[in-house]
Design a protein around this motif. Structure first.
Motif, PDB file in Angstrom:
ATOM      1  N   ILE A  77      32.211  42.080  47.969  1.00 31.84           N
ATOM      2  CA  ILE A  77      31.903  43.434  47.484  1.00 31.84           C
ATOM      3  C   ILE A  77      32.931  43.866  46.446  1.00 31.84           C
ATOM      4  N   VAL A  78      34.220  43.708  46.784  1.00 34.11           N
ATOM      5  CA  VAL A  78      35.281  44.093  45.846  1.00 34.11           C
ATOM      6  C   VAL A  78      35.227  43.226  44.596  1.00 34.11           C
ATOM      7  N   GLY A  79      35.043  41.906  44.792  1.00 31.72           N
ATOM      8  CA  GLY A  79      34.963  41.007  43.644  1.00 31.72           C
ATOM      9  C   GLY A  79      33.798  41.341  42.737  1.00 31.72           C
ATOM     10  N   GLY A  80      32.630  41.601  43.322  1.00 35.51           N
ATOM     11  CA  GLY A  80      31.468  41.960  42.519  1.00 35.51           C
ATOM     12  C   GLY A  80      31.674  43.263  41.754  1.00 35.51           C
ATOM     13  N   ALA A  81      32.309  44.253  42.417  1.00 35.83           N
ATOM     14  CA  ALA A  81      32.566  45.532  41.744  1.00 35.83           C
ATOM     15  C   ALA A  81      33.538  45.362  40.584  1.00 35.83           C
ATOM     16  N   LEU A  82      34.611  44.587  40.785  1.00 32.44           N
ATOM     17  CA  LEU A  82      35.596  44.371  39.714  1.00 32.44           C
ATOM     18  C   LEU A  82      34.990  43.598  38.551  1.00 32.44           C
ATOM     19  N   LEU A  83      34.188  42.589  38.871  1.00 32.46           N
ATOM     20  CA  LEU A  83      33.550  41.806  37.805  1.00 32.46           C
ATOM     21  C   LEU A  83      32.541  42.648  37.028  1.00 32.46           C
ATOM     22  N   GLY A  84      31.871  43.564  37.739  1.00 34.93           N
ATOM     23  CA  GLY A  84      30.898  44.413  37.070  1.00 34.93           C
ATOM     24  C   GLY A  84      31.536  45.452  36.170  1.00 34.93           C
ATOM     25  N   ALA A  85      32.701  45.983  36.579  1.00 39.86           N
ATOM     26  CA  ALA A  85      33.336  47.060  35.830  1.00 39.86           C
ATOM     27  C   ALA A  85      34.360  46.558  34.820  1.00 39.86           C
TER      28      ALA A  85
END
Length: 465
Positions: A154-162
């Motif tokens: 979840i954190v990785g996906g959010a950081l990669l998205g932003a």
């Protein structure tokens, strides 16, 4: 401290140790969701960039046996601070990597730091808590084990998205700096206690660490190749088995790195086997459920990660409660009930299909987390109630290595089953859930070997003379 209650100083120590322990789990699972992004960024293949994760895992596994010896030579706090510092250096360097080779090398540095930290989490907590409070403290440890693999994607996906992929590694630097400062200030100093051999068992280290790492490599290759009977799997598997057999022969001499007489205790053997099988079942679910949400319902990576939250939430709720109760009631009854719930939850997931509303797999994942938490925390607590103080470091290393091995096996089996059922991926995922049913049934069969209420645990061997 003689009281069963956790005082403020101990709670602060536990919180700081768990923050550091969360680092390695978060980092490895965040990197897993970034494989495609990293392959594009470095203009390389998925198999090549996969070595950034494989190298990290192998470095962790190979370093764990050294930690067993070093913690008594240099003291827990010193080694903990050294592991955090090394992990920070690797994280910063990985965030600044200029090509795929440098990224893989810096991930190995991270893995060495994590290989110091991961078994130390168990060692420091077990020593701080003592046998009478082992269950509740291992239950708190279970919150990290349950939430870490779920929060990472979840954190990785959010950081990669932003932001960019570099932010993912620099995030670890920020958390690591906080963990390092708090560790220096909060963790009480401890002097080295040379309870074991004064000299490092170099031959044992050269056999055991690489032996386990090579077996993990074989399982990782099985996941990548989608088959077990290929040279990329069989060659490292044979090499790893040879190294481990060599260690078994070497360990008959005085002063081995890990004394294999530990396994003469039925309760110890049952505890570490249960945790290994638990790791296999958990990681099989962690990898299979997101694939199910993507294949059956068309969700993206981030949405599938969010739908995984009930699994981690169930474990985070159950483990502290079950650990606390096991200090008073013993491990066997709680673990038996938890394994039953885990089996029934996985049986429910074997019925999931394309038309199944997402709420039912989410509820099954929640109850599976509750069930696995109810047998994991009491099992870890019972293990530390059977270990004499001089053997805590060795027992922790065995527990962590088998848990890692079980996790790697779970991932390999998921990949193999799904790839062999490529014509019908949902049927393949059901096969994975059936494998998890079987692993939890084996856990159920081993639980009678754990200490029950009012039963004096079978002591493990004292340190070899």
């Amino acid at each position: 401290m003689s009281s069963n209650k956790l005082d403020g100083r101990l709670l602060r120590t536990i919180a700081v140790v768990l923050l550091g322990g969360l680092l390695g789990i978060l980092n490895s699972t965040m990197a897993a969701v970034a494989t495609g992004t990293l392959a594009t960024a470095f203009d390389t293949s998925l198999s090549t960039i996969g070595w950034a994760s494989t190298g990290f895992l192998l470095a962790v596994t190979a370093t764990i046996p050294f930690t067993t010896w070093a913690v008594d030579r240099y003291g827990g706090k010193r080694l903990w601070v050294a592991g955090l510092a090394l992990f920070l250096v690797g994280s910063l360097a990985a965030g600044l990597a200029w090509d795929v080779g440098s990224l893989i090398a810096f991930r190995v540095v991270q893995g060495i730091g994590a290989g110091l930290l991961d078994p130390l989490v168990l060692i420091l907590l077990a020593r701080a808590a003592g046998p009478r409070r082992a269950g509740r403290v291992m239950g708190l440890m279970g919150v990290v084990l349950s939430l870490g693999p779920v929060l990472g994607p979840i954190v990785g996906g959010a950081l990669l998205g932003a932001l960019t992929w570099r932010a993912m590694f620099l995030f670890s630097v920020v958390v690591g700096v906080v963990a390092l400062v708090l560790a220096v200030r909060v963790i009480p100093p401890d002097e080295p206690v040379p309870t074991g051999p004064s000299r490092l068992d170099v031959i044992g280290l050269a056999l055991l660490g690489p032996g386990f790492a090579t077996v993990v490599l074989a399982l990782s290759q099985a996941a990548e190749q989608g088959a077990f009977v290929v040279w990329q799997v069989l060659l490292p598997l044979a090499a790893g088995a040879g190294l481990l057999i060599g260690y078994g022969l070497h360990a008959r001499r005085p002063g081995p790195l890990i004394d294999l007489r530990l396994f003469r205790s039925r309760s110890f053997s049952a505890s570490v086997t249960i945790m290994g099988l638990g790791g296999m079942g958990l990681y099989a679910g962690l990898f299979a459920l997101p694939l199910y949400y993507q294949q059956a319902h068309g969700h993206g990576v981030l949405a599938a990660g969010l739908l995984m939250a009930p699994l981690g939430l169930g474990g985070a709720i159950a483990m502290p409660l079950a650990g606390r109760l096991s200090d008073r009631l013993g491990a066997r009854g709680l673990a038996f009930g938890g394994a039953i719930v885990a089996v029934l939850s996985m049986l429910a997931l074997t019925r999931a299909g394309r038309d199944t509303p997402e709420v039912w797999p989410a509820l099954a994942a929640l109850t599976f987390g509750l069930g696995s938490g109810c047998f994991s925390a009491p099992t870890m607590g019972s293990l530390y109630r059977t270990l004499p103080e001089p053997m805590v470091a060795q027992g922790s290393s065995v527990l962590y290595m088998l848990n890692q091995l079980g996790g790697a096996l779970g991932v390999a089996l998921v990949t193999l089953v799904v790839q062999t059922a490529s014509a019908d991926p949902i049927a393949g995922l059901r096969g994975v859930f059936w494998l998890s049913v079987v692993s939890n049934l084996v856990v159920l069969a081993l639980i009678p070997l754990l200490p029950g209420r009012g039963r004096t645990p079978e002591p493990v061997a004292a340190h070899p003379g």
